[in-house]
Design an enzyme around this catalytic site. Structure first.
Site, PDB file in Angstrom:
ATOM      1  N   SER A 120       0.777  -0.823  -0.356  1.00  0.00           N
ATOM      2  CA  SER A 120      -0.127   0.004  -0.276  1.00  0.00           C
ATOM      3  C   SER A 120       0.654   1.583   0.105  1.00  0.00           C
ATOM      4  CB  SER A 120      -0.550  -0.263   1.475  1.00  0.00           C
ATOM      5  OG  SER A 120       0.381   0.696   2.259  1.00  0.00           O
ATOM      6  N   HIS A 141      -2.742  -3.213  -6.141  1.00  0.00           N
ATOM      7  CA  HIS A 141      -3.042  -2.597  -4.439  1.00  0.00           C
ATOM      8  C   HIS A 141      -5.002  -2.395  -4.207  1.00  0.00           C
ATOM      9  CE1 HIS A 141      -4.228   0.757  -1.054  1.00  0.00           C
ATOM     10  NE2 HIS A 141      -3.645  -0.312  -0.748  1.00  0.00           N
ATOM     11  N   GLU A 153      -5.753  -0.432  -7.215  1.00  0.00           N
ATOM     12  CA  GLU A 153      -5.130   0.941  -8.183  1.00  0.00           C
ATOM     13  C   GLU A 153      -3.700  -0.331  -8.313  1.00  0.00           C
ATOM     14  OE1 GLU A 153      -4.767   4.390  -5.393  1.00  0.00           O
ATOM     15  OE2 GLU A 153      -3.641   3.091  -4.662  1.00  0.00           O
ATOM     16  N   ASN A 191      -3.971   6.697  -1.387  1.00  0.00           N
ATOM     17  CA  ASN A 191      -3.095   6.312  -0.098  1.00  0.00           C
ATOM     18  C   ASN A 191      -1.950   8.057  -0.030  1.00  0.00           C
ATOM     19  OD1 ASN A 191      -4.158   4.692   1.376  1.00  0.00           O
ATOM     20  ND2 ASN A 191      -2.460   3.475   1.414  1.00  0.00           N
TER      21      ASN A 191
END
Length: 284
Positions: A120, A141, A153, A191
């Site tokens: 991540s 991800h 992702e 993120n």
């Protein structure tokens, strides 16, 4: 484009087990690897339980559930992944263990196999560099819990071949996910935005002297969030959020990336959110 028939998943914890469940439901033969037979058996039991729950809720036919379970093979040996077309790594979120694993997979897996990491926050490029086939390494991800969160992702590292990205994206679509492709930058897309935003929210707890409940109410009703920031961090895991924050801060050196001291103190005290039974809230 590479045709994916068999998927390997390394690490069958909360994240890896969820990815394996998705692969089974999508019709892939799936090989799940854990470090001990006990952990592997427990993971297979959890996957079977979750699929049974879907039958009970009318979301899955019993025959489809049984067929999905039959497609799962568990193992403690990395060599059992030699025949997989795609291997997805979901082990501890630390660079060196991932690099060591990918070096082993590079030796074991076919040259045309795709190796994917579910990291991540770590650099997919640095992980890929541990192999002799960086063009066949990609980030996939998933978000926790993988069976429920609709996004994946697909992360293109510096040397990832376009056809590798295309094949990984096709798998993501078959797994029922919304797919977003991006290049390998710290935090990728979600993120990179969400972690500093959550850190800002949590700093406001002390600065504005509001309770976690009040902060969650404010962001749900004032900003339209489906879930308040304190509830979200409890769900993700306070230790997971702190680790991701530290990784982003190390790469970017932006103060907003650093985890708030209050969150670090909670992690050190074992207040990890839902999984420990207590974080910003108590969970019985």
């Amino acid at each position: 484009m590479t045709e994916i028939r068999t998927i390997g998943v390394i690490g069958l914890g909360a994240m890896g087990g969820g990815i394996a469940q998705l692969a089974l439901e999508a019709g892939y033969d799936t090989v799940g690897r854990e470090v001990t037979g006990e952990l592997a058996d427990a993971a297979a039991g959890r996957i079977g339980h979750f699929l049974t729950r879907k039958v009970e809720k009318g979301q899955l036919e019993q025959a489809d559930r049984d067929a999905a379970v039959a497609r799962l093979t568990t193992t403690t040996e990395l060599e059992a992944l030699a025949g997989c077309d795609l291997v997805i790594e979901a082990i501890v979120e630390a660079l060196e263990p991932k690099r060591e694993l990918f070096a082993e997979l590079d030796r074991i897996c076919r040259p045309d196999a795709i190796l994917a990491t579910n990291t991540s926050a770590l650099s997919v490029t640095e992980i890929a560099a541990a192999t002799s086939r960086p063009e066949r390494v990609v980030g996939m991800h998933f978000f926790n819990p993988a069976p429920l969160m609709p996004l994946v992702e697909i992360v293109q590292a510096e040397l990832t071949a376009p056809e590798t990205v295309e094949a990984a994206a096709a798998v993501g679509t078959r797994l029922g996910k919304e797919v977003v492709c991006c290049h390998d930058t710290p935090g990728f897309v979600v993120n990179r935005i969400l972690i500093p935003l959550l850190n800002d929210c949590l700093r406001v707890l002390d600065e504005a002297r509001v309770s976690p409940e009040a902060l969650d109410v404010a962001m749900k009703n004032g900003a339209g969030w489906p879930m308040g920031p304190c509830t979200l961090v409890d769900l993700v895991g306070i230790d997971v959020h702190v680790h991701a924050s530290e990784a982003l801060y190390e790469k970017l050196r932006e103060p907003r990336m650093a985890p708030p001291p209050r969150l670090v103190a909670m992690k050190n005290a074992g207040l990890l959110g839902r999984k420990s039974g207590r974080g910003f809230y108590r969970y019985d």
